[in-house]
Design an enzyme around this catalytic site. Structure first.
Site, short mmCIF file in Angstrom:
data_model
loop_
_atom_site.label_atom_id
_atom_site.label_comp_id
_atom_site.label_asym_id
_atom_site.label_seq_id
_atom_site.Cartn_x
_atom_site.Cartn_y
_atom_site.Cartn_z
N LYS A 131 -2.67 -2.07 -2.88
CA LYS A 131 -3.68 -1.18 -2.27
C LYS A 131 -3.30 0.23 -2.68
O LYS A 131 -2.28 0.77 -2.23
CB LYS A 131 -3.72 -1.35 -0.76
CG LYS A 131 -4.71 -0.44 -0.07
CD LYS A 131 -5.11 -0.96 1.29
CE LYS A 131 -5.96 0.05 2.05
NZ LYS A 131 -6.55 -0.51 3.26
N GLU A 166 0.81 -1.23 0.00
CA GLU A 166 0.00 0.00 0.00
C GLU A 166 0.84 1.27 0.00
O GLU A 166 1.20 1.80 1.06
CB GLU A 166 -0.93 0.02 1.23
CG GLU A 166 -1.82 1.25 1.28
CD GLU A 166 -2.64 1.37 2.57
OE1 GLU A 166 -2.37 0.62 3.53
OE2 GLU A 166 -3.54 2.21 2.60
N SER A 193 -9.66 4.64 1.07
CA SER A 193 -10.55 5.79 0.85
C SER A 193 -9.85 7.11 1.15
O SER A 193 -10.22 8.13 0.58
CB SER A 193 -11.84 5.64 1.65
OG SER A 193 -11.60 5.50 3.03
N GLY A 194 -8.88 7.10 2.04
CA GLY A 194 -7.98 8.25 2.20
C GLY A 194 -8.59 9.56 2.66
O GLY A 194 -7.98 10.61 2.47
P1 13P Z 1 -8.95 4.65 4.75
O1 13P Z 1 -9.89 3.94 3.82
O2 13P Z 1 -9.60 5.25 5.93
O3 13P Z 1 -8.04 5.58 4.02
O4 13P Z 1 -8.00 3.55 5.37
C1 13P Z 1 -7.48 2.57 4.56
C2 13P Z 1 -6.29 2.01 5.18
O5 13P Z 1 -6.26 0.87 5.54
C3 13P Z 1 -5.11 2.86 5.35
O6 13P Z 1 -4.00 2.06 5.60
#
Ligand code: 13P
Length: 343
Positions: free
Chosen positions: A220, A178, A262-263
Site C-alpha cells: 500500500k 503500508e 489517498s493521504g
Molecule cells: P487515506 O486514503 O485517507 O489516506 O487512508 C488510507 C489508509 O488506510 C491509511 O492507513
C-alpha cells in the site's frame, strides 16, 4: 504457510477493476472524521456508519475487500450479521488493521515508529479463526522535513513491517504493507520521490530478510507528489510518471500488486492520479486503490446530515466513487464522468 492460498487471496485483492475500501479508522481517527461533520463518535454511531458503508448494494462489483478496525470486525450489521460475514456473503474479503499506531521514535524528534508486534501472532489467529480475516494491514508513517526521514526511522519501520508480514503469512493472511510518506509540508515532488524510494528499497530489503513471499504480499503505497503546502503543486501527469518511476526503481516485479492510499488528496484528484498511472505501459503490477478519505468523504458528509434518513443517498455516493476508482484501475476514467454524479 500455504503459498497457494496467499497467492490466490492477493490476486483476488487486485483483481481487474477492483480495489479496497479502507474503513479501518481507529477510534481516535474516527473521532477526527466525525468531528469534522458534527457526528458524536459513539460506539453505536461508528457501527451505524460502517453498516451504511458495508451494506451498499452492488459494492462488490468494484470492491474486492474492506479493511476493518478491531472494534468493527466484532460488531454486527442492523440485520444482526457480523460485519465480516456481510462482506464474505457478497464476495468481498474481510481485512483487519493490526498495528496499534505510530508512536514517537525515541531519540528522533518529529519521527514515528509503528507498534503492534507484541501479541500479534495470537491476535492474527483470532482474526482468522473467529472472524475469517483474509488479509491485514500495517501502516508505517514517514515524515519529510528538515533532515528527516532519517535512516534510523526508515529502518525501524521497515523491520517492523517485515516482522508483521511474516507473522501474517505464517497463518495464510495476506499482509498489506503500508509505508506512508506523508503529504504534509511544503516539500517539492523531488523530496517525496527521494524519501519514497529510500523507504521502499529498505522495506523490500527487510521483507526479503524475513523470507516474506512477495506473490502473497500487497504494497500500500503513497503517491509521489509535492507536499500539500508546496508552492508548486504536482500535475496528474507528473504524479503518475514519478510514482511509477519510483515503484519501478524500488519494488520487485514478483510483488502481487500495489494499492494506493489517498493521504489527504481530494476525491477526484486521487481518482485522476490512479487513472493516469494505469494509462502507462509496461507496469509489472496491478495498480489499484485502498482509499479511506477519498472514497468515503462524500458518503460521510451525506450520512452525517441525517444519519437515518440519508442512508440510501450516502450509499449512492460511495458506490459512485467506487465505480470511478474501479474505472481508474483500468485507465478508463475521465473527469467528465463526474458530471453524472447525483450527490
Ligand atoms: P487515506 O486514503 O485517507 O489516506 O487512508 C488510507 C489508509 O488506510 C491509511 O492507513
Amino acid at each position: 504457510m500455504n503459498t497457494d492460498i496467499l497467492k490466490k487471496t492477493a490476486k483476488q485483492i487486485v483483481a481487474s477493476g477492483k480495489g479496497i475500501i479502507a474503513a479501518d479508522e481507529s477510534n481516535p481517527t474516527c473521532q477526527k472524521r466525525f468531528d469534522a461533520v458534527g457526528v458524536a463518535c459513539t460506539e453505536e454511531n461508528r457501527r451505524a456508519y460502517r453498516d451504511m458503508l458495508l451494506t451498499t448494494e452492488g459494492l462488490e462489483h468494484y470492491v474486492s475487500g474492506v479493511i476493518l478496525y478491531d472494534e468493527t470486525i466484532r460488531q454486527r450489521s442492523s440485520t444482526g450479521e457480523r460485519f465480516p460475514d456481510v462482506l464474505t456473503k457478497k464476495g468481498m474479503l474481510p481485512g483487519i488493521k493490526v498495528d496499534i499506531g505510530a508512536k514517537d521514535l525515541a531519540l528522533h524528534s518529529g519521527e514515528k515508529v509503528t507498534e503492534g508486534l507484541d501479541g500479534l501472532r495470537e491476535r492474527l489467529a483470532e482474526y482468522k479463526k473467529t472472524y475469517g480475516a483474509m488479509f491485514a494491514k500495517w501502516r508505517a508513517v514517514i515524515t519529510i522535513g528538515d533532515g528527516i526521514p532519517t535512516d534510523a526511522c526508515i529502518h525501524a519501520n521497515a523491520h517492523a513491517m517485515a516482522r508483521y508480514a511474516a507473522l501474517c503469512q505464517e497463518v495464510d493472511i495476506v499482509p498489506i504493507v503500508e509505508p506512508e510518506v506523508l503529504i504534509d509540508g511544503n516539500h517539492m515532488i523531488e523530496a517525496c520521490y527521494e524519501a519514497t524510494e529510500k523507504t521502499l528499497k529498505k522495506t523490500f530489503e527487510e521483507l526479503a530478510g524475513q523470507d516474506v513471499i512477495l506473490e502473497g504480499t500487497i504494497l500500500k503505497a503513497s503517491m509521489v507528489i509535492a507536499g500539500k503546502k508546496a508552492a508548486k503543486q504536482s500535475s496528474v501527469e507528473e504524479v503518475a510518471r514519478e510514482t511509477v518511476r519510483c515503484l519501478k526503481a524500488s519494488v520487485p516485479s514478483d510483488l502481487a500488486g500495489v494499492v494506493f492510499l489517498s493521504g489527504g488528496q481530494g476525491d477526484e484528484q486521487a481518482t485522476a492520479n490512479l487513472n493516469e498511472m494505469n494509462k502507462l505501459e509496461g507496469v509489472p503490477w496491478p495498480l489499484s486503490f485502498s482509499y479511506a478519505r477519498a472514497i468515503q468523504n462524500p458518503a460521510l458528509k451525506i450520512w452525517a446530515a441525517d444519519t437515518k434518513g440519508n442512508i440510501g443517498k450516502a450509499q449512492e455516493a460511495l458506490l459512485f466513487r467506487s465505480k470511478m476508482n474501479s474505472l481508474a484501475t483500468m485507465g478508463k476514467y475521465s473527469d467528465d464522468m463526474e458530471k453524472r454524479r447525483t450527490y
